[in-house]
Write an enzyme that holds these catalytic residues in place. Sequence first.
Site, mmCIF file in Angstrom:
data_model
loop_
_atom_site.group_PDB
_atom_site.id
_atom_site.type_symbol
_atom_site.label_atom_id
_atom_site.label_comp_id
_atom_site.label_asym_id
_atom_site.label_seq_id
_atom_site.Cartn_x
_atom_site.Cartn_y
_atom_site.Cartn_z
ATOM 1 N N ASN A 27 0.822 -1.158 0.015
ATOM 2 C CA ASN A 27 -0.105 0.097 -0.011
ATOM 3 C C ASN A 27 0.753 1.321 -0.006
ATOM 4 O OD1 ASN A 27 -2.302 -1.505 0.056
ATOM 5 N ND2 ASN A 27 -2.656 -1.172 2.335
ATOM 6 N N TYR A 89 -5.995 -16.304 6.029
ATOM 7 C CA TYR A 89 -5.485 -17.605 5.493
ATOM 8 C C TYR A 89 -4.116 -17.330 5.280
ATOM 9 C CZ TYR A 89 -10.313 -18.858 6.176
ATOM 10 O OH TYR A 89 -11.726 -19.082 6.603
ATOM 11 N N ARG A 90 -3.123 -17.105 5.907
ATOM 12 C CA ARG A 90 -1.617 -16.855 5.779
ATOM 13 C C ARG A 90 -0.609 -17.771 6.120
ATOM 14 N NH1 ARG A 90 -1.315 -10.944 7.950
ATOM 15 N NH2 ARG A 90 0.195 -10.649 6.672
ATOM 16 N N GLY A 208 -5.302 9.192 16.128
ATOM 17 C CA GLY A 208 -6.455 8.928 15.678
ATOM 18 C C GLY A 208 -7.182 10.245 14.964
ATOM 19 N N ASP A 238 -1.567 3.092 6.354
ATOM 20 C CA ASP A 238 -0.463 3.316 5.426
ATOM 21 C C ASP A 238 -0.363 4.473 4.579
ATOM 22 O OD1 ASP A 238 -0.255 0.459 6.261
ATOM 23 O OD2 ASP A 238 -1.833 -0.273 4.921
#
Length: 308
Positions: A27, A89-90, A208, A238
Amino acid sequence: MGESMAVFVPAPGDRTWIEGVGGAESNVACHLASRGFRSRWVSALGQDSFGRAVLSRVRAAGVDTADVHIDPTRQTGLYFKEPGAVTYYRRGSAASALGPDLLDRISLAHTRLVHVSGITAALSPSCLGLLRAVLRDRRGDYRVSFDINWRPALWEHGGGPELLRELADSADIVLVGSDEAEALWGTDDPAEVRALLPGPETLVVKQGADGATLMESGQRVFEPALAVDVVEPVGAGDAFAAGFLASTLDGQGAGRRLRAGHLSAAGTLLTHEDVGEQLPAELASALLDADEPAWRGARVSTEGVRLG
């Protein structure tokens, strides 16, 4: 340098899914490329359709992908993003097999900045070794920026707070959210975070919607965030990192670098995409140069910017 995955989000109104790309480091690379920098993403992908999709998307953004390794035996990581929940799912992915030997296969001779994140440290022991090598075994005259990117689900075996503090203190530029600092080290106060991380030349604590604090060369600068009608927050950190780093590479002053980060984040906050569009150049330039009341009074939405 770090893992990117195929990401799936539910399409509105039905039971189908829309495929995209998600990865903190890629990114940042895409954002920097859109700002005219020569940007390179270094990683590994599986020899599968998901890997081809990730590679194509990042390359289409203008990023150099020549150093992305295609692993014939491991798969590309996946994650599914639903309202209020993200499922990864890594485990065993191609990127999780990266290690310090990667630095023997790429050239950093003409690199000004290497950007990494704490996510990589959690993927495997070899990935942790890679980060340590990047931070400590400098193979060129470059700086290293380190985004904490605290992902507690990835640190199921513990050790995250200590390791991330160790790694961050070896970087030149560190970006951390105040909420991350509180979760990791029990404080969200920029001065206390600085005491925990005395090593980096530059420390940015993102607070924030309130703003961000830069601590550098004994100087402390706070810049309030822009008011934004948020569509989705994913990817905004990012985008902030990329805007701040781009302005840093351009040699800008402290307040302007923080504003550049806020402006970049605002563009991503207005979209469901992990990499949003930049605000129009004329508008961004005007806001960068705005006086404090005008900056604080501005509000950004998908319909444009309303000045207070």
